[in-house]
Design a protein around this motif. Structure first.
Motif, short mmCIF file in Angstrom:
data_model
loop_
_atom_site.label_atom_id
_atom_site.label_comp_id
_atom_site.label_asym_id
_atom_site.label_seq_id
_atom_site.Cartn_x
_atom_site.Cartn_y
_atom_site.Cartn_z
N LYS A 34 30.16 7.48 38.39
CA LYS A 34 30.62 6.59 37.30
C LYS A 34 30.36 7.23 35.95
O LYS A 34 31.23 7.22 35.07
CB LYS A 34 29.90 5.24 37.41
N ASN A 48 35.56 2.18 31.10
CA ASN A 48 34.67 1.46 32.00
C ASN A 48 35.41 0.61 33.03
O ASN A 48 35.10 0.67 34.22
CB ASN A 48 33.73 0.57 31.17
N ILE A 49 36.37 -0.17 32.60
CA ILE A 49 37.11 -1.05 33.52
C ILE A 49 37.77 -0.21 34.61
O ILE A 49 37.63 -0.50 35.81
CB ILE A 49 38.19 -1.84 32.77
N ASP A 52 35.48 1.54 37.24
CA ASP A 52 35.05 0.62 38.30
C ASP A 52 36.17 0.37 39.30
O ASP A 52 35.96 0.40 40.51
CB ASP A 52 34.61 -0.72 37.71
N GLU A 53 37.36 0.10 38.79
CA GLU A 53 38.48 -0.24 39.66
C GLU A 53 38.93 0.96 40.51
O GLU A 53 39.22 0.80 41.69
CB GLU A 53 39.65 -0.80 38.84
N HIS A 113 41.89 -7.17 38.74
CA HIS A 113 40.54 -6.61 38.89
C HIS A 113 39.93 -7.01 40.23
O HIS A 113 39.83 -8.19 40.55
CB HIS A 113 39.62 -7.09 37.76
N TYR A 116 35.62 -5.25 38.52
CA TYR A 116 35.18 -5.29 37.13
C TYR A 116 34.96 -6.73 36.66
O TYR A 116 35.83 -7.59 36.83
CB TYR A 116 36.18 -4.60 36.20
N GLN A 132 25.82 -5.53 40.54
CA GLN A 132 26.02 -5.15 39.15
C GLN A 132 24.78 -4.43 38.65
O GLN A 132 23.66 -4.84 38.96
CB GLN A 132 26.26 -6.41 38.32
N THR A 140 28.33 -1.96 35.37
CA THR A 140 29.07 -1.41 36.50
C THR A 140 28.99 -2.40 37.65
O THR A 140 27.93 -2.92 37.95
CB THR A 140 28.44 -0.06 36.92
#
Length: 148
Positions: A34, A48-49, A52-53, A113, A116, A132, A140
């Motif tokens: 990550k 960031n979004i 994660d996805e 999503h 996220y 998380q 994350t």
């Protein structure tokens, strides 16, 4: 010249990243994947979004060390990064608070999503509780069952 210097520090474009470009950049990294994906000098355009996805889609834990990924993991990750970003662009991005595009429209990708912003909720694939944590100073979220 300053602008040229700034852009020269960026890694390959995430929309076109290949496993041949991504693999060597990850091979020597001791960081969690990550953290590596958020490093714009490694790969430009993953926030960031979408980190994660894409990691969820690739079934890779965000805490996994970058250098532990094998060739198959890297191929899958490069592909899911490209697909995640293309899908997000097609839906106008993610509107979480007050984002609007140039025409004044909110994005709709947040409806897609999988992880996220969903920490503590059930995974939409397996039902496990999404975890998380903070990685690289960013919240994350991941599924401990689907992502290894």
């Amino acid at each position: 010249d300053q602008l040229r210097e700034h852009w020269s520090c960026l890694g390959p474009d995430a929309l076109t990243i290949s496993s041949r470009q991504l693999g060597p950049a990850l091979r020597d990294s001791r960081r969690p994947i990550k953290s590596a994906l958020l490093d714009q000098s490694l790969i430009a355009g993953v926030g960031n979004i979408y980190a994660d996805e894409a990691l969820f889609a690739a079934r890779i834990s965000p805490r996994r060390l970058s250098r532990s990924l094998d060739a198959g993991d890297v191929r899958r990750l490069a592909s899911t990064i490209r697909r995640t970003l293309r899908d997000a662009i097609a839906l106008g991005g993610s509107t979480l608070r007050d984002y609007l595009d140039a025409a004044g429209n909110p994005g709709d990708y947040q409806q897609q999503h999988r992880v996220y912003g969903r920490g503590g909720q059930p995974c939409r694939s397996c039902g496990s509780t999404l975890r998380q944590a903070v990685i690289a100073q960013r919240t994350t979220v991941w599924c401990p069952s689907c992502q290894r």
